[in-house]
Design an enzyme around this catalytic site. Structure first.
Site, PDB file in Angstrom:
ATOM      1  N   ASP A  59       0.869  -1.169   0.000  1.00 50.99           N
ATOM      2  CA  ASP A  59       0.000   0.000   0.000  1.00 50.99           C
ATOM      3  C   ASP A  59       0.915   1.230   0.000  1.00 50.99           C
ATOM      4  O   ASP A  59       2.102   1.108   0.291  1.00 50.99           O
ATOM      5  CB  ASP A  59      -0.863  -0.068   1.265  1.00 50.99           C
ATOM      6  CG  ASP A  59      -1.748   1.150   1.429  1.00 50.99           C
ATOM      7  OD1 ASP A  59      -2.294   1.604   0.414  1.00 50.99           O
ATOM      8  OD2 ASP A  59      -1.883   1.641   2.553  1.00 50.99           O
ATOM      9  N   THR A  98      -0.171   4.937   1.158  1.00 50.16           N
ATOM     10  CA  THR A  98      -0.413   5.871   2.256  1.00 50.16           C
ATOM     11  C   THR A  98      -0.258   5.177   3.595  1.00 50.16           C
ATOM     12  O   THR A  98      -0.949   4.211   3.881  1.00 50.16           O
ATOM     13  CB  THR A  98      -1.844   6.438   2.145  1.00 50.16           C
ATOM     14  OG1 THR A  98      -2.055   6.837   0.799  1.00 50.16           O
ATOM     15  CG2 THR A  98      -2.035   7.614   3.061  1.00 50.16           C
ATOM     16  N   GLU A 120      -4.576  19.484   0.911  1.00 51.13           N
ATOM     17  CA  GLU A 120      -5.300  20.739   1.126  1.00 51.13           C
ATOM     18  C   GLU A 120      -4.969  21.326   2.491  1.00 51.13           C
ATOM     19  O   GLU A 120      -4.794  22.523   2.640  1.00 51.13           O
ATOM     20  CB  GLU A 120      -6.810  20.502   1.001  1.00 51.13           C
ATOM     21  CG  GLU A 120      -7.243  20.166  -0.423  1.00 51.13           C
ATOM     22  CD  GLU A 120      -8.726  20.420  -0.635  1.00 51.13           C
ATOM     23  OE1 GLU A 120      -9.511  20.076   0.256  1.00 51.13           O
ATOM     24  OE2 GLU A 120      -9.090  20.985  -1.680  1.00 51.13           O
ATOM     25  N   PHE A 136     -13.375  17.464  -5.865  1.00 53.23           N
ATOM     26  CA  PHE A 136     -12.380  16.720  -6.646  1.00 53.23           C
ATOM     27  C   PHE A 136     -12.936  15.329  -6.976  1.00 53.23           C
ATOM     28  O   PHE A 136     -13.509  14.667  -6.128  1.00 53.23           O
ATOM     29  CB  PHE A 136     -11.099  16.570  -5.822  1.00 53.23           C
ATOM     30  CG  PHE A 136     -10.014  15.858  -6.559  1.00 53.23           C
ATOM     31  CD1 PHE A 136      -9.065  16.559  -7.285  1.00 53.23           C
ATOM     32  CD2 PHE A 136      -9.948  14.468  -6.561  1.00 53.23           C
ATOM     33  CE1 PHE A 136      -8.077  15.888  -7.988  1.00 53.23           C
ATOM     34  CE2 PHE A 136      -8.972  13.796  -7.267  1.00 53.23           C
ATOM     35  CZ  PHE A 136      -8.029  14.514  -7.974  1.00 53.23           C
ATOM     36  N   LYS A 156     -10.014  15.330 -11.975  1.00 50.03           N
ATOM     37  CA  LYS A 156      -8.673  15.645 -11.452  1.00 50.03           C
ATOM     38  C   LYS A 156      -8.532  17.120 -11.044  1.00 50.03           C
ATOM     39  O   LYS A 156      -7.438  17.679 -11.117  1.00 50.03           O
ATOM     40  CB  LYS A 156      -7.587  15.288 -12.457  1.00 50.03           C
ATOM     41  CG  LYS A 156      -7.478  13.810 -12.764  1.00 50.03           C
ATOM     42  CD  LYS A 156      -6.289  13.531 -13.660  1.00 50.03           C
ATOM     43  CE  LYS A 156      -6.048  12.056 -13.861  1.00 50.03           C
ATOM     44  NZ  LYS A 156      -7.181  11.328 -14.415  1.00 50.03           N
ATOM     45  N   LYS A 194      -8.332  24.627  -8.762  1.00 48.70           N
ATOM     46  CA  LYS A 194      -6.984  24.045  -8.682  1.00 48.70           C
ATOM     47  C   LYS A 194      -7.069  22.573  -9.053  1.00 48.70           C
ATOM     48  O   LYS A 194      -8.120  21.935  -8.858  1.00 48.70           O
ATOM     49  CB  LYS A 194      -6.390  24.235  -7.290  1.00 48.70           C
ATOM     50  CG  LYS A 194      -7.013  23.436  -6.173  1.00 48.70           C
ATOM     51  CD  LYS A 194      -6.111  23.466  -4.946  1.00 48.70           C
ATOM     52  CE  LYS A 194      -6.570  22.488  -3.897  1.00 48.70           C
ATOM     53  NZ  LYS A 194      -7.530  22.979  -2.963  1.00 48.70           N
ATOM     54  N   ASP A 201      -4.992   6.021  -4.085  1.00 48.71           N
ATOM     55  CA  ASP A 201      -4.731   7.439  -4.319  1.00 48.71           C
ATOM     56  C   ASP A 201      -4.734   7.792  -5.807  1.00 48.71           C
ATOM     57  O   ASP A 201      -4.801   6.933  -6.666  1.00 48.71           O
ATOM     58  CB  ASP A 201      -3.378   7.810  -3.703  1.00 48.71           C
ATOM     59  CG  ASP A 201      -3.452   9.135  -2.990  1.00 48.71           C
ATOM     60  OD1 ASP A 201      -4.188  10.014  -3.474  1.00 48.71           O
ATOM     61  OD2 ASP A 201      -2.788   9.309  -1.960  1.00 48.71           O
ATOM     62  N   LYS A 248      -7.460  -4.807  -5.111  1.00 48.29           N
ATOM     63  CA  LYS A 248      -6.140  -5.146  -4.563  1.00 48.29           C
ATOM     64  C   LYS A 248      -6.030  -6.655  -4.359  1.00 48.29           C
ATOM     65  O   LYS A 248      -5.035  -7.280  -4.718  1.00 48.29           O
ATOM     66  CB  LYS A 248      -5.913  -4.430  -3.226  1.00 48.29           C
ATOM     67  CG  LYS A 248      -5.708  -2.924  -3.345  1.00 48.29           C
ATOM     68  CD  LYS A 248      -5.430  -2.329  -1.972  1.00 48.29           C
ATOM     69  CE  LYS A 248      -5.153  -0.833  -2.039  1.00 48.29           C
ATOM     70  NZ  LYS A 248      -4.793  -0.266  -0.741  1.00 48.29           N
TER      71      LYS A 248
END
EC number: 7.6.2.1
Length: 1135
Positions: free
Chosen positions: A455, A457, A579, A621, A626, A645, A756, A842
């Site tokens: 993984d 994160t 953020e 988002f 994106k 952004k 992610d 996964k």
């Protein structure tokens, strides 16, 4: 990449060519030059594929599956496949799954549900009270080894087949089974207790008569449930009301998707506006929810209130949902339950643990089958030499029982004890503190791994973001020049405040201006910094949260404005740590976000002035867009601005033409920074009103809602003004880079599977050196159908030695049509990164690697979303991290830091595998040598099926006389731990499985035959006159030979080994005095009792020594010569 792998051409269809070429060429023009297109077959359109799937049979996978299935296939394991498929069919018939459907749920009226929905209970147990004993026994006796012992032990109940005492057969088998049953029972009891705790948690349920308490397992679809702060959400719900004034709350989702940041959830507007909680029962309303599905990031539904005129309709999306297993982080929430039990997102994404069996156990199982075959052949030869006289069939079975020591039952006992010893050593290793072994049956797997699936994160990264770079096109600011930005911000806001009020503060501004040599340039840079910082401070989904202060008498004070905005008790919450890092940075340069709700946000300037903004729209988002956008109106001036952004790939076409963005994004990405492009656009009131009308219309449509909404938003995203480019760094865990390099050098291929974004995953792959600096990265383009997948796979095949980055959606398409080719191509990559992976994906990738490569896989993760992958892999490792303990509890091994995996594999994996291989083969040798002696003895005694050694001698031989020296092999090591870590290349040898193979096994068989023959014939030859002493003589020589053989096998001596050798010898000599009645031949002794005076004579001693020397000395000489002329790779290092 391997040009040898053909992507088989599908049938050409000339009618479709114009459509195909015109529709697809623009998208693939970069990769597929005309020269390359020659080697690519023309394809059908998607419609063609759907209508005609017959050509799919030409794919290699189909050919693999259509192998000849004859008698050979059936005998070599086909029977297992057939039995398995029959069982699956039966299970399918009995447990036919109910089709999942969309539903209409009335608020607070479970009785109105049209269908029966599953119970809301959690069940993690493997067995119930009826299936426990049969289930555990099946798990044990599905191994040939145990089944064989059971049959042999049962045969001793038949008088004509009885060879020795019953306890010699049943005691070891009973011991093995008892230990297993007790261990399983304890595990099962723990699981039951954990489930019971979860199912009996109490929740408040709203009814017409008020609140009542219900157990988690009794909650039904349609119930209105109240969940307090820090309480687990018991079922999937739609968020109706909250105690927070903002109409929103935060939830923690770390046990669902592995992300540690809080998610903002919004209550349904119609129910939040009701004056009191009780009014939920006075309205007539229902929720229409889509059918239960795996995707935790999306939801489509509608809320309808019928008792008003006109009816109120509200669209429901993911931000109105509260999924089970998440935790409420702020306020109290009320929700209506829409999915329960097996239909909740968390359960749909969970796979159930399987019983893991190590490769070494499977190899030993194969060897025991070979030994059994040898045993049967030997017995048939014996009966044949007898001439098949008399009841030869009974004699055959007696011989089989007599030679049953060829497969020693102590093999399982020794290996299980060895595994426990390795587990204890791992947990006691001071270099990897906090490591826990939860599955003690597979420590050897750690030494055989080829694929490591990790993984991102929290496993490779700490999930802590730090703002590193701000680029304005002409000027770039790094961490060391942030103070310049701060002075610009102070200056620009001082000017803004001094213009209308003309106060004394304006006196300081000119004095600063006079110092600048080029005021015009400084002014333009200053205003651009001001705009950029303001955009970053406004364009986000971050909410400041304040801890409520408690007064002296213990009551919570009402939050006052000035106390509220104090910096010391403010924390930021957002769904993305990037953020939070950006907002923290704007605070550090002087522009602070102090307050935020659903409709407004407030910023504090360096001088303490509060700027208020009204939030008109937010575009969150998504992985498709994106980017995220926000439209705000400044309250003081009324100006409407659209800020946006996003990733450079998405923003490049939206912002006005510039010549620096692409280059700078590349530079930052090479440094491992995550980049975001920030832009703005000013809107007039008319422009905004027109947009709002179209946007609201699109949001209520039921068909293609997302597409229509995206189209309306895109009408705004044109010719935006580029403000700046930001770079944020996700800090890696300690020593990730050297650990990944160590694993790569050890020949382990590393795949990173993350939920992610693609850009983030690529950044981390570079910064962690998962992908080395000089390696190319092939980003697999998004594909949605078979034709696109075919083209993209052709493009990928032409790349050589490059890392692959692919998203979960594209992966799904490739696996649907080209599974075999895709896996084969991906396996040749030095590294693979799969982003936007769901938990089930996964696990699916792990299973694919196991099926297609037949190599051992290891999965490592730290969140609840990694559990499926950890359980699917041959060896699962969990990290105890910020994302809770769910992964570490489900794993086979639990560690505290990623860097510990290096030592766990290189040192403990190596030792466990090498030791178990040596131990297994030695225990087999111990059985084979005694069976050889029995065969020689029987052939001399006219092929009589009479045991050479009596019951207790056999039990003593397998236990007290030789057990300790043999078991001391678990302390042996061929390489020092420092060496194993310094030269990880040594690990590559282990994956080839050379320590335990048919070759090494055959060598041990030959040694056993040689030694058994020498011991028995030597005893016959040298003791012709005292033939009655043959048992005592041969047994003594046998024990000495075994002790010497252990000494020969050991590579590194340990003081306990020496103690074990002398202790065993002492035990044998001491027992000679007591066991003299056993040293006779046959059931009835020939009157040859042990003569102590005879044992102490020199002839006895020198003859025993001579036999032992002849049986062992040649082996010592061979070992010496082999080490001199063909040393193993590790001996070169240790010398």
């Amino acid at each position: 990449m391997a040009d040898s792998i053909p992507l088989n051409p599908v049938r050409k269809n000339s009618k479709r060519n114009p459509y195909y070429n015109s529709a697809r060429r623009s998208r693939y023009s970069l990769e597929d030059e005309p020269s390359n297109l020659d080697e690519m077959p023309l394809m059908m359109s998607e419609e063609g594929f759907e209508n005609d799937e017959s050509d799919y049979q030409t794919l290699p996978r189909a050919r693999v599956n259509q192998r000849q299935r004859g008698l050979g296939w059936f005998l070599l394991g086909g029977w297992k496949v057939l039995c398995g498929s029959c069982c699956d069919c039966l299970a399918h018939v009995f447990r036919r799954k109910k089709e999942l459907k969309a539903r209409t749920v009335w608020l607070g009226c479970p009785e109105k549900c049209e269908e029966k929905y599953p119970k809301n209970g959690i069940k993690n147990q493997k067995y119930n009270i009826f299936t426990f004993v049969p289930g555990v026994l099946y798990q044990q006796f599905k191994f040939f080894l145990n089944l064989y012992f059971l049959v042999v032990a049962c045969s001793q109940f038949v008088p004509s087949l009885k060879i020795g005492y019953l306890y010699t057969y049943w005691a070891p088998l009973g011991f093995v089974l008892a230990v297993t049953v007790v261990r399983e029972a304890v595990d099962e009891a723990r699981r039951y207790q954990r489930d019971k705790e979860m199912n009996s948690q109490l929740y408040s349920k709203l009814t017409v008569r008020g609140k009542i308490q219900v157990k988690s397992s009794d909650i039904q679809v349609g119930d209105l449930i109240i969940v307090e702060k820090n309480q687990r959400i018991p079922a999937d719900m739609i968020f109706l009301r909250t105690s927070e004034k903002t109409g929103s709350c935060f939830i923690r989702t770390d046990q669902l998707d592995g992300e540690t940041d809080w998610k903002l959830k919004v209550a349904v507007g119609c129910t939040q506006r009701l004056p009191a909680v009780g009014d939920l029962f006075s309205i007539s309303a229902y929720v229409y929810a889509q059918r239960p599905q795996l995707d935790i990031h999306s939801f489509e539904g509608n809320f309808t209130r019928e008792d008003t005129d006109p009816q109120i309709h509200e669209s429901l999306s993911i931000e109105n949902t509260l999924w089970a297993s998440t935790v409420v982080a702020s306020g109290t929430v009320i929700g209506v339950v829409i999915y329960t039990g097996k239909e909740t997102r968390s359960v749909l994404n969970t796979s159930y643990a399987k019983n893991k069996v190590g490769l070494l156990d499977l190899e030993l199982n194969r060897l025991t089958k070979a030994l059994f075959l040898a045993q049967v052949v030997l017995s048939v030869v014996m009966v044949a030499l007898q001439g098949f006289v008399g009841p030869w069939f009974r004699n055959l079975f007696r011989f089989i029982v007599l030679f049953s020591y060829i497969i020693p039952i102590s093999l399982r006992v020794n290996l299980d004890m060895g595994k426990s010893a390795y587990g204890w050593m791992i947990m006691k290793d001071e270099n990897i503190p906090g490591t826990v072994v939860r599955t003690s049956t597979i420590p050897e797997e750690l030494g055989r791994l080829v694929y490591l699936l990790t993984d991102k994160t929290g496993t490779l990264t700490q999930n802590e973001m730090i703002f590193k770079r701000l680029h304005l096109g002409t000027v770039s600011y790094g961490t060391d020049t942030m103070d310049e930005i701060q002075s610009h911000i102070i200056q620009s806001y001082a000017q803004v405040s001094s213009q209308p009020s003309n106060s004394s503060t304006s006196g300081s501004t000119p004095s600063r201006k006079t110092q600048t040599s080029a005021p015009k340039v400084r002014k333009s840079v200053s205003s651009r910094i001001h705009e950029a910082v303001k955009a970053i401070a406004l364009c986000h989904n971050v909410t400041p949260v304040y801890e409520s202060h408690t007064s002296v008498n213990g009551e919570t004070e009402s939050a006052e404005a000035d106390q509220d905005f104090s910096d010391d008790n403010r924390t930021y919450q957002a769904s993305s740590p990037d953020e939070v890092a950006l907002v923290r940075w704007t605070e550090s340069v002087g522009l602070t976000l102090v307050n935020r709700d659903l409709t407004s946000l407030q910023l504090k300037t360096p001088s303490g002035q509060i700027l208020s903004y009204h939030i008109l729209q937010i575009f969150p988002f998504t992985s498709e867009s994106k980017r995220m956008g926000i439209i705000v109106r400044e309250e003081s001036t009324g100006d409407i601005t659209f800020y946006m952004k996003g990733a450079d790939v998405a923003m490049a076409s939206i912002v006005q033409y510039n010549d620096w963005l692409e280059e700078e994004c590349g530079n930052m990405a090479r440094e491992g920074l995550r980049t975001l492009v920030v832009a703005k656009k000013s809107l007039s009131e008319e422009q905004y009103q027109d947009f709002e009308n179209r946007y609201n219309q699109a949001k209520l449509s039921i068909h293609d809602r997302t597409l229509k909404v995206a189209a309306v938003v895109e009408s705004l995203e044109r010719e935006m003004e580029l403000l700046c480019l930001t770079g944020v760094e996700d800090q890696l865990q300690a020593d990730v880079r050297p650990t990944l390099e160590l694993l790569r050098n050890a020949g382990i291929k590393i795949w990173m599977l993350t939920g992610d974004k693609l850009e983030t995953a690529t950044c981390i792959a570079k910064s962690s050196h998962l992908v080395s600096r000089n390696q190319d990265i092939h980003v697999f383009r998004p594909v949605s159908n078979r034709g696109e997948a075919h083209l993209e796979l052709n493009a990928f095949r032409r790349k050589h030695d490059c890392a692959l980055v692919i998203s979960g959606d594209s992966l799904e398409v490739c696996l649907r049509y080209y599974e075999h080719e895709f896996v084969e191509l991906a396996c040749q990559c030095p590294a693979v990164v799969c982003c936007r992976c769901s938990p089930t994906q996964k696990a699916h990738i792990v299973t694919l690697l196991q099926q297609h490569t037949a190599n051992r896989t290891c999965a490592i993760g730290d969140g609840g979303n990694d559990v499926s992958m950890i359980q699917a892999a041959h060896c699962g490792i969990g990290i105890e991290g910020k994302e809770g303990k769910q992964a570490s509890l489900a794993a086979d091994f639990s560690i505290t830091q990623f860097k510990h995996i290096g030592r766990l594999l290189m040192v403990h994996g190596r030792n466990s595998y090498k030791r178990s291989a040596a131990l297994g083969q030695f225990v087999m040798h111990r059985g084979m040598i005694i069976s050889t002696m029995q065969a020689v003895f029987s052939s001399i005694f006219f092929f009589a099926s009479v045991p050479l050694y009596q019951g207790f001698l056999m039990v003593g031989y397998a236990t007290i006389y030789t057990m300790f020296p043999v078991f001391s092999l678990v302390l042996d090591q061929d390489v020092k731990p420092e060496m194993a870590l310094l030269y990880p290349e040594l690990y590559k040898d282990l994956t080839k499985g050379r320590s335990l193979s048919f070759k090494t096994f055959l060598i041990w068989v030959l040694i056993s035959i040689y030694q058994g023959g020498i011991l028995m014939y030597g005893a016959m030859l040298l003791f012709e006159s005292e033939f009655v002493h043959v048992v005592a003589i041969s047994f003594t020589a046998l024990i000495l030979t075994e002790l010497l053989m252990v000494a020969l096998t050991i590579r590194t001596w340990h003081w306990l080994m020496v103690v074990a050798e002398f202790f065993s010898l002492g035990c044998y000599l001491a027992s000679l005095a007591f066991l003299n009645e056993y040293f006779g031949i046959g059931r009835v002794s020939f009157g040859a009792f042990l003569d102590l005076s005879f044992i102490t004579t020199w002839p006895f001693l020198w003859k025993v020594s001579a036999i032992t020397l002849v049986s062992c000395l040649p082996l010592y000489i061979i070992k010496y010569l082999k080490r001199k002329f063909s040393p193993p790779s590790y001996s070169k290092l240790s010398s």
